[in-house]
Motif scaffolding. Structure first.
Motif, PDB file in Angstrom:
ATOM      1  N   UNK A  77      52.546  44.664 -64.488  1.00 54.25           N
ATOM      2  CA  UNK A  77      52.448  44.046 -65.682  1.00 54.25           C
ATOM      3  C   UNK A  77      52.583  42.314 -65.434  1.00 54.25           C
ATOM      4  N   UNK A  78      51.516  41.859 -65.837  1.00 56.97           N
ATOM      5  CA  UNK A  78      51.459  40.289 -65.687  1.00 56.97           C
ATOM      6  C   UNK A  78      51.716  39.544 -67.046  1.00 56.97           C
ATOM      7  N   UNK A  79      52.357  38.545 -67.413  1.00 58.15           N
ATOM      8  CA  UNK A  79      52.161  37.639 -68.368  1.00 58.15           C
ATOM      9  C   UNK A  79      51.796  36.317 -68.098  1.00 58.15           C
ATOM     10  N   UNK A  80      50.573  36.154 -68.364  1.00 55.89           N
ATOM     11  CA  UNK A  80      49.812  34.729 -67.840  1.00 55.89           C
ATOM     12  C   UNK A  80      49.331  34.167 -69.066  1.00 55.89           C
ATOM     13  N   UNK A  81      49.093  32.661 -68.562  1.00 55.28           N
ATOM     14  CA  UNK A  81      48.456  31.946 -69.993  1.00 55.28           C
ATOM     15  C   UNK A  81      46.890  32.155 -69.683  1.00 55.28           C
ATOM     16  N   UNK A  82      46.538  32.943 -70.666  1.00 52.31           N
ATOM     17  CA  UNK A  82      45.132  33.175 -70.874  1.00 52.31           C
ATOM     18  C   UNK A  82      44.225  32.017 -71.498  1.00 52.31           C
ATOM     19  N   UNK A  89      49.513  39.677 -71.876  1.00 51.46           N
ATOM     20  CA  UNK A  89      49.598  40.737 -70.908  1.00 51.46           C
ATOM     21  C   UNK A  89      48.388  41.232 -70.262  1.00 51.46           C
ATOM     22  N   UNK A  90      48.682  41.374 -68.919  1.00 50.17           N
ATOM     23  CA  UNK A  90      47.649  42.105 -68.219  1.00 50.17           C
ATOM     24  C   UNK A  90      48.076  43.094 -67.402  1.00 50.17           C
ATOM     25  N   UNK A  91      47.598  44.448 -67.129  1.00 48.09           N
ATOM     26  CA  UNK A  91      48.094  45.393 -66.491  1.00 48.09           C
ATOM     27  C   UNK A  91      47.055  45.656 -65.577  1.00 48.09           C
ATOM     28  N   UNK A  92      47.598  46.171 -64.381  1.00 52.52           N
ATOM     29  CA  UNK A  92      46.537  46.531 -63.408  1.00 52.52           C
ATOM     30  C   UNK A  92      47.419  47.267 -61.925  1.00 52.52           C
ATOM     31  N   UNK A  93      46.647  47.395 -60.883  1.00 52.80           N
ATOM     32  CA  UNK A  93      47.214  48.159 -59.621  1.00 52.80           C
ATOM     33  C   UNK A  93      47.029  47.338 -58.466  1.00 52.80           C
ATOM     34  N   UNK A  94      46.137  46.497 -58.489  1.00 55.38           N
ATOM     35  CA  UNK A  94      45.717  45.704 -57.333  1.00 55.38           C
ATOM     36  C   UNK A  94      46.139  44.146 -57.310  1.00 55.38           C
ATOM     37  N   UNK A  95      46.494  43.556 -56.301  1.00 54.74           N
ATOM     38  CA  UNK A  95      46.929  42.056 -56.100  1.00 54.74           C
ATOM     39  C   UNK A  95      45.638  41.177 -56.793  1.00 54.74           C
ATOM     40  N   UNK A  96      44.532  41.618 -56.401  1.00 53.15           N
ATOM     41  CA  UNK A  96      43.480  40.785 -56.789  1.00 53.15           C
ATOM     42  C   UNK A  96      43.119  40.824 -58.238  1.00 53.15           C
ATOM     43  N   UNK A  97      43.896  41.791 -59.090  1.00 55.72           N
ATOM     44  CA  UNK A  97      43.812  41.563 -60.633  1.00 55.72           C
ATOM     45  C   UNK A  97      45.042  40.888 -61.259  1.00 55.72           C
ATOM     46  N   UNK A  98      45.721  40.295 -60.427  1.00 60.32           N
ATOM     47  CA  UNK A  98      46.847  39.397 -60.948  1.00 60.32           C
ATOM     48  C   UNK A  98      46.119  37.872 -61.255  1.00 60.32           C
ATOM     49  N   UNK A  99      46.087  37.580 -62.674  1.00 56.70           N
ATOM     50  CA  UNK A  99      45.408  36.375 -62.909  1.00 56.70           C
ATOM     51  C   UNK A  99      46.043  35.027 -62.587  1.00 56.70           C
ATOM     52  N   UNK A 451      54.623  41.496 -78.453  1.00 50.18           N
ATOM     53  CA  UNK A 451      55.657  42.411 -77.878  1.00 50.18           C
ATOM     54  C   UNK A 451      55.798  42.529 -76.622  1.00 50.18           C
ATOM     55  N   UNK A 452      54.541  42.265 -75.657  1.00 45.21           N
ATOM     56  CA  UNK A 452      54.752  42.047 -74.593  1.00 45.21           C
ATOM     57  C   UNK A 452      55.322  40.670 -74.040  1.00 45.21           C
ATOM     58  N   UNK A 453      54.924  39.598 -74.690  1.00 46.81           N
ATOM     59  CA  UNK A 453      55.402  38.272 -74.363  1.00 46.81           C
ATOM     60  C   UNK A 453      56.991  38.250 -74.706  1.00 46.81           C
TER      61      UNK A 453
END
Length: 511
Positions: A77-82, A89-99, A451-453
């Motif tokens: 689970x990533x919290x990033x500045x879109x 939030x963004x969710x994923x399984x691979x490092x390449x998906x981390x924004x 909620x996620x933030x």
């Protein structure tokens, strides 16, 4: 990055893929971590944000020891500045998906142990789930964010925002901790950082404004910048007729008298140019009122006789490549073009002694201070983004304590870690992007973002939700939430996603 006290030097090696080899021990009873000063690193000269050139020369990528690799099989689970102003939030399984501009990274990992059944040839599996938390933090004049690479590696992007403030190493860029309860993990980690860094306070150590216990209303969604005394009176009357009268009021953007020196008479209006207007003077105000951290969207007017004492000048914001490569924002683009009227840093405390004292003398009880992230773009030549943000935060918080009782402050557009980890007294912050009631496709993302933030923000601030519009209220719902005396039953903790959906996408319906 941190390691345990009095432990031998080590090489950092993480593998969150299917070949996970090591199950961490418990940290219970261990001392507070300290910097791991001898871990090898590599600095990538003149390369930032996945290889883009740095226009400011004030950003650098680091990899510590062996690459930190995030492979499939374990969720994150990533919290990033879109956008420049807001996290989602963004969710994923691979490092390449981390924004880019990731400010919190939570990983779910599992230890699998096979139990052989003597009666059956089948293999049974038991799983022990634990969580790994990575928090990029502030270190001196530098601020760190996380980002993935196509090779599924995790990079640390260290930045100052000032070409004159550079480094070839970063010893406390990222805090790492783990545990079997993600909520306790976040709480304990923020408390460790609070003690170790000393630049911010956990929410439990802040004074909570009294207005949080009352039903309130903000003028923005109804009036935008066209707020007027008559409009406010009519809006409050509509609440009275419905049986739910707000006990506190936020007069949002639009109450000031502003000057727009960019739109000449007879020329067509340029969309977005109103954000380059300068703060001029104040008009009648009540309750909470809005202003930007720099004064107004475009700062203050340097040519104003009343503002010359602040030695203000026009400066042109420089955004981090990580922000511009996510979603661009019209406001920051306009301000980059037309500039911001910036107060000399050593005059910021004087400005914040004068503005809040004037508002208090008019009967204002508190302020909503907006557009806070803008300060990070103005740090060049004055020590960088972290130093300038702390200067403004300290001046703001001191002025609130001096001029308003009950710590009456709401922070807004303040989702950068520069602000989050510089808030010693500020206790309330807007958690989501603007609520857009006429855009039904945004509703789920809006609720999910709050909620996620709140997982991160809720440990440092009370997350503030968004606004309602008179004439569109549902009083059947409001009367269930608002007591007859105007108070509300406030939850003890911030609303957060439950453990079973931490790594699920609530908008798209897929993990």
């Amino acid at each position: 990055m941190y390691t345990l006290r009095n432990q031998p030097n080590c090489v950092v090696k993480f593998n969150f893929g299917p070949d996970f080899e090591f199950f961490p021990e418990d940290f219970n009873g261990r001392p507070v971590p300290r910097p791991m000063v001898e871990v090898p690193y590599h600095g990538f000269d003149n390369r930032v944000e996945n290889g883009a050139s740095s226009q400011s020369g004030a950003e650098r990528l680091f990899k510590y020891g062996n690459p930190i690799t995030v492979r499939g099989g374990y969720k994150f689970l990533s919290l990033f500045r879109v956008k420049f102003w807001w996290m989602i939030p963004r969710v994923g399984k691979w490092g390449s998906e981390i924004p880019l501009e990731t400010q919190m990274l939570l990983l779910e990992a599992r230890e699998q142990s096979a139990l052989h059944d003597e009666i059956s040839s089948d293999t049974n599996y038991t799983e022990n789930t634990f969580y790994i938390l990575l928090l990029p933090v502030l270190e001196g004049q530098f601020r760190t964010s996380l980002q993935g690479t196509p090779a599924n590696e995790l990079q640390f992007c260290v930045k100052s925002g000032d070409v004159n403030v550079q480094t070839s190493q970063s010893l406390e860029a990222v805090f790492i901790n783990f545990g079997d309860n993600p909520f306790e993990l976040l709480k304990n980690s923020i408390k460790i950082l609070e003690k170790h860094k000393g630049t911010f306070s956990h929410i439990e150590n802040k004074k909570i404004p009294a207005h949080l216990d009352w039903f309130g209303w903000c003028t923005w969604d109804d009036f935008y910048t066209k707020v007027s005394p008559q409009g406010i009176k009519e809006a409050l009357q509509s609440f009275l007729e419905g049986g739910c009268v707000p006990k506190f009021l936020i007069i949002d953007d639009g109450w000031q008298e502003t000057v727009n020196e960019f739109c000449k008479e007879g020329e067509p209006f340029i969309e977005g140019i109103q954000f380059a207007s300068r703060l001029w003077t104040s008009k009648k105000t009540i309750c909470y009122v809005w202003h930007a951290l720099a004064g107004y969207w475009g700062g203050v007017l340097p040519s104003s006789e009343t503002k010359k004492k602040y030695n203000s000048k026009i400066a042109y914001p420089i955004q981090s490549p990580g922000n511009t490569r996510n979603l661009r924002d019209i406001v920051t683009d306009i301000l980059e073009k037309y500039g911001v009227g910036v107060i000399e840093p050593k005059k910021v405390f004087e400005f914040y002694n004068n503005l809040p004292s004037y508002l208090a003398s008019c009967g204002v009880d508190g302020v909503k201070v907006d557009v806070q992230n803008l300060i990070e773009t103005l740090g060049f030549g004055v020590g960088g983004r972290v130093s300038l943000t702390r200067c403004y935060q300290e001046a703001l918080e001191q002025s609130i304590a001096r001029n308003f009782k009950d710590n009456n402050l709401i922070c807004c557009m303040s989702h950068n870690s520069d602000s989050i980890y510089s808030s010693k007294k500020s206790a309330v912050a807007r958690a989501p992007e603007d609520f857009t009631p006429r855009e039904p496709t945004f509703q789920t993302l809006h609720i999910a973002s709050v909620a996620f933030n709140s997982l991160l923000i809720g440990e440092i601030m009370v997350p503030d939700w968004d606004i309602d519009k008179p004439g569109k209220q549902d009083f059947k719902i409001l009367r269930k939430l608002v007591l007859p005396d105007g108070s509300v039953l406030r939850a003890r903790y911030a609303g957060r996603p439950t453990r079973d959906c931490l790594f699920e996408d609530p908008v798209m319906g897929q993990s």
